[in-house]
Write a protein that holds these residues in place. Structure first.
Motif, mmCIF file in Angstrom:
data_model
loop_
_atom_site.group_PDB
_atom_site.id
_atom_site.type_symbol
_atom_site.label_atom_id
_atom_site.label_comp_id
_atom_site.label_asym_id
_atom_site.label_seq_id
_atom_site.Cartn_x
_atom_site.Cartn_y
_atom_site.Cartn_z
ATOM 1 N N MET A 1 -0.953 -7.743 -11.999
ATOM 2 C CA MET A 1 -0.119 -6.576 -12.192
ATOM 3 C C MET A 1 1.206 -7.023 -12.784
ATOM 4 O O MET A 1 1.782 -8.021 -12.366
ATOM 5 N N LYS A 2 1.649 -6.267 -13.735
ATOM 6 C CA LYS A 2 2.953 -6.529 -14.342
ATOM 7 C C LYS A 2 3.730 -5.224 -14.297
ATOM 8 O O LYS A 2 3.201 -4.170 -14.634
ATOM 9 N N SER A 3 4.959 -5.299 -13.832
ATOM 10 C CA SER A 3 5.816 -4.124 -13.828
ATOM 11 C C SER A 3 7.186 -4.521 -14.352
ATOM 12 O O SER A 3 7.599 -5.674 -14.233
ATOM 13 N N THR A 59 5.678 -10.155 -12.322
ATOM 14 C CA THR A 59 4.268 -10.453 -12.562
ATOM 15 C C THR A 59 3.682 -10.999 -11.264
ATOM 16 O O THR A 59 4.196 -11.974 -10.712
ATOM 17 N N ASP A 61 -0.211 -10.888 -8.593
ATOM 18 C CA ASP A 61 -1.559 -10.418 -8.271
ATOM 19 C C ASP A 61 -1.587 -9.750 -6.897
ATOM 20 O O ASP A 61 -2.642 -9.307 -6.439
ATOM 21 N N GLU A 63 -1.316 -7.095 -3.977
ATOM 22 C CA GLU A 63 -1.573 -5.663 -3.917
ATOM 23 C C GLU A 63 -0.341 -4.886 -3.474
ATOM 24 O O GLU A 63 -0.187 -3.716 -3.813
ATOM 25 N N HIS A 90 4.407 0.299 -14.885
ATOM 26 C CA HIS A 90 3.347 -0.616 -14.462
ATOM 27 C C HIS A 90 2.315 -0.820 -15.560
ATOM 28 O O HIS A 90 1.943 0.130 -16.238
ATOM 29 N N GLN A 91 1.873 -2.071 -15.673
ATOM 30 C CA GLN A 91 0.816 -2.451 -16.601
ATOM 31 C C GLN A 91 -0.226 -3.240 -15.830
ATOM 32 O O GLN A 91 0.127 -3.990 -14.932
ATOM 33 N N SER A 92 -1.459 -3.089 -16.196
ATOM 34 C CA SER A 92 -2.527 -3.853 -15.522
ATOM 35 C C SER A 92 -2.621 -5.241 -16.064
ATOM 36 O O SER A 92 -2.286 -5.534 -17.153
#
Length: 92
Positions: A1-3, A59, A61, A63, A90-92
């Protein structure tokens, strides 16, 4: 996950530097002229300082990334001695 989020401020470099100094005793950190990296055990925070904005990228992983976002902003608020109202993208 990247935000990521962008914080409007004329003190981006100072705030980034204060957070760097605050966390360098707890995490591995690195910095260049305009970019600071904070390497947490399971996340990386990148701070890019511009003249009128501090760009923050997380960045991970994990949750519970929303918790990390809150921790980062809480610390930035403390370093800046003001409250920022931010919206994370948010980006996956």
């Amino acid at each position: 996950m990247k935000s990521n989020t962008k914080i409007k401020t004329n003190e981006a470099k100072r705030i980034s530097r204060r957070l760097f100094n605050h966390w360098k005793h707890k995490f591995e950190v690195s910095e260049s002229d305009h970019t600071t990296f904070i390497y947490m055990p399971d996340a990386t925070v990148q701070l890019d300082s511009h003249s009128d904005v501090l760009e923050v990228t997380l960045t991970t992983d994990r949750e519970d990334f929303a918790h990390l976002e809150q921790v980062i902003i809480a610390h930035l608020n403390r370093m800046a001695q003001q409250e920022f109202d931010v919206e994370w993208l948010h980006q996956s």
